[in-house]
Motif scaffolding. Sequence first.
Motif, PDB file in Angstrom:
ATOM      1  N   UNK A  79     -35.266 -10.130  33.146  1.00 33.95           N
ATOM      2  CA  UNK A  79     -36.272 -10.155  32.080  1.00 33.95           C
ATOM      3  C   UNK A  79     -35.887 -10.886  30.532  1.00 33.95           C
ATOM      4  N   UNK A  80     -34.361 -10.795  30.474  1.00 34.65           N
ATOM      5  CA  UNK A  80     -33.818 -11.281  29.371  1.00 34.65           C
ATOM      6  C   UNK A  80     -33.874 -12.880  29.506  1.00 34.65           C
ATOM      7  N   UNK A  81     -34.647 -13.510  28.117  1.00 34.27           N
ATOM      8  CA  UNK A  81     -34.747 -14.910  28.357  1.00 34.27           C
ATOM      9  C   UNK A  81     -33.478 -15.818  28.148  1.00 34.27           C
ATOM     10  N   UNK A  82     -32.529 -15.150  27.550  1.00 31.33           N
ATOM     11  CA  UNK A  82     -31.292 -15.879  27.259  1.00 31.33           C
ATOM     12  C   UNK A  82     -30.491 -15.944  28.557  1.00 31.33           C
ATOM     13  N   UNK A  83     -30.461 -15.104  29.353  1.00 27.19           N
ATOM     14  CA  UNK A  83     -29.949 -15.137  30.790  1.00 27.19           C
ATOM     15  C   UNK A  83     -30.475 -16.100  31.584  1.00 27.19           C
ATOM     16  N   UNK A  84     -31.729 -16.240  31.447  1.00 22.56           N
ATOM     17  CA  UNK A  84     -32.403 -17.157  32.321  1.00 22.56           C
ATOM     18  C   UNK A  84     -32.115 -18.540  31.867  1.00 22.56           C
ATOM     19  N   UNK A  85     -32.042 -18.854  30.450  1.00 25.64           N
ATOM     20  CA  UNK A  85     -31.976 -20.195  29.934  1.00 25.64           C
ATOM     21  C   UNK A  85     -30.645 -20.563  30.198  1.00 25.64           C
ATOM     22  N   UNK A  86     -29.436 -19.384  29.775  1.00 25.32           N
ATOM     23  CA  UNK A  86     -28.256 -20.127  29.723  1.00 25.32           C
ATOM     24  C   UNK A  86     -27.311 -19.551  30.883  1.00 25.32           C
ATOM     25  N   UNK A  87     -27.771 -18.845  31.526  1.00 23.76           N
ATOM     26  CA  UNK A  87     -26.999 -18.482  32.707  1.00 23.76           C
ATOM     27  C   UNK A  87     -27.594 -18.310  34.130  1.00 23.76           C
ATOM     28  N   UNK A  88     -28.187 -19.669  34.293  1.00 20.61           N
ATOM     29  CA  UNK A  88     -29.033 -19.652  35.431  1.00 20.61           C
ATOM     30  C   UNK A  88     -28.570 -19.218  36.737  1.00 20.61           C
ATOM     31  N   UNK A  89     -27.161 -19.341  36.973  1.00 22.53           N
ATOM     32  CA  UNK A  89     -26.541 -18.904  38.175  1.00 22.53           C
ATOM     33  C   UNK A  89     -26.532 -17.353  38.242  1.00 22.53           C
ATOM     34  N   UNK A  90     -26.403 -16.748  37.222  1.00 24.79           N
ATOM     35  CA  UNK A  90     -26.348 -15.276  37.125  1.00 24.79           C
ATOM     36  C   UNK A  90     -27.842 -14.605  37.395  1.00 24.79           C
ATOM     37  N   UNK A  91     -28.682 -15.483  36.941  1.00 27.18           N
ATOM     38  CA  UNK A  91     -30.205 -15.021  37.233  1.00 27.18           C
ATOM     39  C   UNK A  91     -30.453 -15.163  38.661  1.00 27.18           C
ATOM     40  N   UNK A  92     -30.017 -16.374  39.279  1.00 25.62           N
ATOM     41  CA  UNK A  92     -30.194 -16.509  40.726  1.00 25.62           C
ATOM     42  C   UNK A  92     -29.564 -15.714  41.475  1.00 25.62           C
ATOM     43  N   UNK A  93     -28.148 -15.360  41.180  1.00 19.32           N
ATOM     44  CA  UNK A  93     -27.393 -14.324  41.947  1.00 19.32           C
ATOM     45  C   UNK A  93     -28.077 -13.065  41.925  1.00 19.32           C
ATOM     46  N   UNK A  94     -28.459 -12.593  40.570  1.00 16.40           N
ATOM     47  CA  UNK A  94     -28.892 -11.204  40.503  1.00 16.40           C
ATOM     48  C   UNK A  94     -30.218 -11.085  41.243  1.00 16.40           C
ATOM     49  N   UNK A  95     -30.746 -12.091  41.196  1.00 12.68           N
ATOM     50  CA  UNK A  95     -32.257 -12.227  41.979  1.00 12.68           C
ATOM     51  C   UNK A  95     -32.102 -12.231  43.467  1.00 12.68           C
ATOM     52  N   UNK A  96     -31.204 -12.627  44.055  1.00 11.42           N
ATOM     53  CA  UNK A  96     -30.932 -12.753  45.407  1.00 11.42           C
ATOM     54  C   UNK A  96     -30.664 -11.207  45.687  1.00 11.42           C
ATOM     55  N   UNK A  97     -29.404 -10.707  45.105  1.00 14.50           N
ATOM     56  CA  UNK A  97     -28.959  -9.319  45.313  1.00 14.50           C
ATOM     57  C   UNK A  97     -30.476  -8.286  45.055  1.00 14.50           C
ATOM     58  N   UNK A  98     -30.963  -8.455  44.266  1.00 12.97           N
ATOM     59  CA  UNK A  98     -32.321  -7.590  43.971  1.00 12.97           C
ATOM     60  C   UNK A  98     -33.304  -7.697  45.361  1.00 12.97           C
ATOM     61  N   UNK A  99     -33.588  -8.933  45.421  1.00 19.23           N
ATOM     62  CA  UNK A  99     -34.450  -9.246  46.636  1.00 19.23           C
ATOM     63  C   UNK A  99     -33.922  -8.483  47.907  1.00 19.23           C
ATOM     64  N   UNK A 100     -32.664  -8.860  47.918  1.00 20.44           N
ATOM     65  CA  UNK A 100     -32.043  -8.350  49.531  1.00 20.44           C
ATOM     66  C   UNK A 100     -31.911  -6.891  49.349  1.00 20.44           C
ATOM     67  N   UNK A 101     -31.670  -6.232  48.137  1.00 23.80           N
ATOM     68  CA  UNK A 101     -31.655  -4.818  48.347  1.00 23.80           C
ATOM     69  C   UNK A 101     -33.264  -4.234  48.454  1.00 23.80           C
TER      70      UNK A 101
END
Length: 220
Positions: A79-101
């Motif tokens: 939900x942190x806008x800065x993570x989504x904007x500046x660290x898109x790779x982290x948003x994508x990785x965390x998103x995959x982990x959350x969805x898989x979990x």
Amino acid sequence: MAAIATTLKRGAALAGAALVGVSLLGFAAYSARFGLRGLVLDLADETYLFSPGSPGLNAAIFVHMILGALAMLLAPLQLVPRVRARHAWLHRLAGRVIAGAAVVVALGGLGYIAARGTIAGPGMDAGFALYGLLMLLAAVQAVRHARAGDLVRHRAWALRLFVLVMGSLIFRLHYVLWFSLTGGLGSNEQLTGPFDQLQYVAFYLPYLVALEFWLRRRAG
Ligand code: HEM
């Protein structure tokens, strides 16, 4: 005057976030520890959730607790806008982990319900099975729309998944609040009292409905 109001608002928001953060950390730690102990120890004397002689069933329910804790810890990061904007790779990785979990958590819970049923019987079975099915759907849809580049739909499904992942914490918070206010009126150990029956769906449905209203208002 306006500056004082803004400071007060910020202070209240910070205090609220800190309170939610502490509850989240506490419940995630409890859930992960319970899950790990259930995987490596014989908890037959300690909890009805342990099924002696059924390693597959124990794996389903205890891994669900561990990965549920992981999804819950990672979800606020998305939900942190800065993570989504500046660290898109982290948003994508965390998103995959959350969805898989979330998929494993939901399947583990559904498998347990199918094999053993919940402590309270059919009403709770139905409420929790719907919870699991909605979590499965939200996880699949959030990833599917992200992959297709449909960010509006991705965001809506990801927010639904967020609400569902937090549902497990909300379930416990409802009980903490209710017991503090009433001493446990309408609740019993088998979770079959009137308050318990309300909780079979009250920890996710009203929040999903509120989210739908909010999404519609923003879109329109
Ligand atoms: C982030 C998500 C989740 C977390 C962290 C989580 C965690 C837990 C924990 C710690 C327990 C042990 C009971 C307790 O000590 O309170 C539990 C039980 C259970 N969970 Fe989950 N859970 C999650 C999601 C789900 C979902 C989506 C389902 C639906 C399929 C589900 C179904 C169950 C069932 C059926 C039980 C046993 C209920 C009983 O008979 O007592 N959980 N969960």
